[in-house]
Design a protein around this motif. Sequence first.
Motif, short mmCIF file in Angstrom:
data_model
loop_
_atom_site.label_atom_id
_atom_site.label_comp_id
_atom_site.label_asym_id
_atom_site.label_seq_id
_atom_site.Cartn_x
_atom_site.Cartn_y
_atom_site.Cartn_z
N GLN A 77 0.87 -1.16 0.00
CA GLN A 77 0.00 0.00 0.00
C GLN A 77 0.91 1.22 0.00
O GLN A 77 1.75 1.36 0.87
N ARG A 79 2.05 4.71 0.67
CA ARG A 79 1.70 5.74 1.66
C ARG A 79 1.75 7.15 1.04
O ARG A 79 1.29 8.09 1.64
N GLN A 80 2.31 7.29 -0.15
CA GLN A 80 2.46 8.61 -0.78
C GLN A 80 1.39 8.92 -1.82
O GLN A 80 1.28 10.05 -2.26
#
Length: 166
Positions: A77, A79-80
């Motif tokens: 996943q 995060r940015q």
Amino acid sequence: MTSLNVRHLRADEADLHRQLRLEALRESPRAFGDTLESLERKDADYWNALTQRVCSVDAMVVALDGERPIGMIYGLQDRQIRQGARLGGVWVDAQYRRRGAGSLLVHNVIGWAQSQGLVMARLWVGHDEEAAIALYERCGFVFTGVARALEERPSIVIREMRRALA
């Protein structure tokens, strides 16, 4: 090739995780941010914790020829990027390249990302990794124009590629 298949790594397979990651670094040391030396020093607790996290939050898919592990990919996943996935750690044993294993791995992780409701996938690839670039382009990824040097290994320049998952 006998029976090539892919499956998700299980939480109790830290030894397989370590084996694949170290083999990838032995065979393709410039393709990854980590170094073989740094990961060889990691103990069983590190690999167990990493495997638990990958299997509970993210995904790791392994490619097998029969029972023999021949490739891997992480699906994370991102995060940015909102609703984004990041692909990484892609590796296929040299004798299995250009025979479909890489595509199976990438498409399986894309399926995982879609099942998580993610809508965009990105990855970073070495500017001189021609075979990997060709694989990613076949799987629908395009360059974004963003490039950077690896922090830990500034002589290696990586470029970002993305693709929509919808």
